[in-house]
Design a protein around this motif. Sequence first.
Motif: not given
Length: 89
Positions: A16-22, A34-43
Motif C-alpha cells: 500500500l505504501h509503495k502504491a500510494t507513494m508512486e 519532504i523526504f527527497r533529501h532524507f535517504m534520497r526519498g527512501w525515508g
Amino acid sequence: MAIILIFLCGIINFALHKATMESDHPMAVQMRGIFRHFMRGWGTYLLEYLILLSALSFAALGYTIALPAYIVYTGMNGVAGWAILTGRF
C-alpha cells in the motif's frame, strides 16, 4: 502465530505504501518532496520498516497487544490507501 500475522500485514502495508507513494496524488507528491533529501526519498520506507520492526519486537517479547494494534494500523493504512488511490480524498 502473531509474528507471522504481523509479518503478513507488513507485506500489505509495504505494498500500500509503495502504491500510494508512486501515485500522482498531491499528498504523495508533497511527501516525496519532504523526504527527497532524507535517504534520497527512501525515508518513508524506513519509517514503515521501523513500525513493522517495533510490532514484531513487541510480539516476540510476548506483548499481546502487538497483533491487534498492528492489524488496526494495517486497516487504517488500507482505508487511507483506498481513499488516495481511488481519488476519494
